[in-house]
Design a protein around this motif. Structure first.
Motif, PDB file in Angstrom:
ATOM      1  N   GLY A  84       0.823  -1.194   0.000  1.00 33.35           N
ATOM      2  CA  GLY A  84       0.000   0.000   0.000  1.00 33.35           C
ATOM      3  C   GLY A  84       0.861   1.248   0.000  1.00 33.35           C
ATOM      4  N   LYS A  85       0.233   2.387  -0.177  1.00 31.28           N
ATOM      5  CA  LYS A  85       0.935   3.666  -0.225  1.00 31.28           C
ATOM      6  C   LYS A  85       1.753   3.915   1.048  1.00 31.28           C
ATOM      7  N   TYR A 135       2.265   5.852  -8.273  1.00 36.14           N
ATOM      8  CA  TYR A 135       2.223   4.391  -8.256  1.00 36.14           C
ATOM      9  C   TYR A 135       3.484   3.867  -8.928  1.00 36.14           C
ATOM     10  N   ARG A 136       4.123   2.874  -8.312  1.00 34.54           N
ATOM     11  CA  ARG A 136       5.388   2.409  -8.881  1.00 34.54           C
ATOM     12  C   ARG A 136       5.469   0.885  -8.901  1.00 34.54           C
ATOM     13  N   THR A 137       6.276   0.419  -9.822  1.00 33.35           N
ATOM     14  CA  THR A 137       6.489  -1.015  -9.979  1.00 33.35           C
ATOM     15  C   THR A 137       7.983  -1.288 -10.054  1.00 33.35           C
ATOM     16  N   GLY A 147       1.206   1.247  -4.093  1.00 37.61           N
ATOM     17  CA  GLY A 147       0.196   2.266  -4.334  1.00 37.61           C
ATOM     18  C   GLY A 147       0.768   3.669  -4.219  1.00 37.61           C
ATOM     19  N   GLY A 148       0.136   4.598  -4.938  1.00 41.03           N
ATOM     20  CA  GLY A 148       0.563   5.991  -4.930  1.00 41.03           C
ATOM     21  C   GLY A 148      -0.339   6.799  -5.842  1.00 41.03           C
ATOM     22  N   GLU A 149       0.077   8.012  -6.139  1.00 40.62           N
ATOM     23  CA  GLU A 149      -0.699   8.846  -7.059  1.00 40.62           C
ATOM     24  C   GLU A 149      -0.794   8.171  -8.416  1.00 40.62           C
ATOM     25  N   CYS A 150      -1.894   8.412  -9.084  1.00 45.99           N
ATOM     26  CA  CYS A 150      -2.112   7.822 -10.402  1.00 45.99           C
ATOM     27  C   CYS A 150      -1.064   8.329 -11.385  1.00 45.99           C
ATOM     28  N   ASN A 151      -0.487   7.424 -12.160  1.00 45.99           N
ATOM     29  CA  ASN A 151       0.540   7.781 -13.144  1.00 45.99           C
ATOM     30  C   ASN A 151      -0.042   8.463 -14.375  1.00 45.99           C
ATOM     31  N   VAL A 152      -1.342   8.290 -14.594  1.00 45.56           N
ATOM     32  CA  VAL A 152      -1.969   8.862 -15.789  1.00 45.56           C
ATOM     33  C   VAL A 152      -2.419  10.297 -15.540  1.00 45.56           C
ATOM     34  N   ASN A 160     -10.185   5.598 -11.661  1.00 45.24           N
ATOM     35  CA  ASN A 160     -11.628   5.835 -11.456  1.00 45.24           C
ATOM     36  C   ASN A 160     -11.918   7.192 -10.828  1.00 45.24           C
ATOM     37  N   GLY A 161     -11.089   8.164 -11.172  1.00 44.17           N
ATOM     38  CA  GLY A 161     -11.303   9.521 -10.691  1.00 44.17           C
ATOM     39  C   GLY A 161     -10.838   9.788  -9.280  1.00 44.17           C
ATOM     40  N   LEU A 162     -10.159   8.826  -8.658  1.00 44.94           N
ATOM     41  CA  LEU A 162      -9.714   9.005  -7.278  1.00 44.94           C
ATOM     42  C   LEU A 162      -8.413   9.793  -7.159  1.00 44.94           C
ATOM     43  N   GLY A 163      -7.596   9.736  -8.186  1.00 47.82           N
ATOM     44  CA  GLY A 163      -6.310  10.423  -8.145  1.00 47.82           C
ATOM     45  C   GLY A 163      -5.190   9.581  -7.601  1.00 47.82           C
ATOM     46  N   TYR A 164      -5.525   8.398  -7.095  1.00 47.87           N
ATOM     47  CA  TYR A 164      -4.486   7.510  -6.586  1.00 47.87           C
ATOM     48  C   TYR A 164      -4.878   6.061  -6.881  1.00 47.87           C
ATOM     49  N   ILE A 165      -3.883   5.211  -6.893  1.00 50.62           N
ATOM     50  CA  ILE A 165      -4.087   3.777  -7.101  1.00 50.62           C
ATOM     51  C   ILE A 165      -3.563   3.064  -5.875  1.00 50.62           C
ATOM     52  N   GLU A 166      -4.411   2.324  -5.246  1.00 50.95           N
ATOM     53  CA  GLU A 166      -3.988   1.607  -4.040  1.00 50.95           C
ATOM     54  C   GLU A 166      -3.805   0.148  -4.374  1.00 50.95           C
TER      55      GLU A 166
END
Length: 195
Positions: A75-76, A121-123, A142-147, A189-195
């Protein structure tokens, strides 16, 4: 064997070596080396009061390298996970991104940790190698959305972010974005982050 006595005998050999004796020679068979370390031993041959030795050396190569997990997600806020490591070697090496820390536990497992992610978000991956064998654990955090880069919205692809379609007198509000020029990011999905 070249000797001038009546008989010869082998009075010592390593436990990982077996010997098949004949009249004037002996054959050496060596078990597979699964110790993970090179090994060396001596075979001692005696005839009368004379002794001679044959040095036997065997290299070691890992034949097994397995990890219990092939993917890990953090997670973030970060965290750590323990991954079981099975190997018949003894000197594995690991390569991993800077945001990851890998330690060997007392039980011989891997402790994979990461700190809080204040960015996107990182991999990455942890690549463990011993001799010619490789095991890989794919990582994500998880982190801020890369897009949308944390915004939750991206430019509308229908109107190219202008909010309208058509030209001049025939210009009208864009159906896709309702005239705002922005739509919800589909990656987060408009959240601004990916968990």
């Amino acid at each position: 064997m070249d000797y001038d006595g009546y008989v010869w005998t082998i009075n010592h050999q390593p436990d990982w070596v077996s010997i098949d004796e004949s009249e004037n020679y002996f054959e050496i068979a060596v078990e597979p080396n699964k110790t993970g370390q090179n090994r060396e031993g001596t075979i001692t041959i005696q005839s009368g009061k004379l002794l001679t030795q044959v040095v036997v050396r065997q290299f070691a190569y890992a034949t097994v390298l397995n990890v219990s997990e092939s993917k890990l997600h953090f997670g973030k806020d970060g965290g750590s996970e323990t991954v079981s490591l099975e190997t018949d070697g003894c000197e594995w090496k690991a390569q991993f991104p800077q945001w990851i820390d890998v330690e060997e536990t007392e039980q011989g497992d891997l402790r994979i940790s990461c700190s809080e992610n204040e960015g996107e978000y990182r991999t990455g991956s942890v690549v463990i190698q011993e001799d010619q064998i490789v095991a890989t654990i794919f990582l994500s955090q998880g982190g801020e959305c890369n897009v949308c880069h944390g915004e939750g919205e991206i430019s509308c692809s229908s109107c190219w972010g202008t909010g309208s379609s058509g030209f001049g007198f025939y210009s009208m509000s864009c159906f896709a974005c309702g005239g705002t020029g922005k739509v919800a990011c589909s990656s987060c999905n408009g959240l601004g982050y990916i968990e």
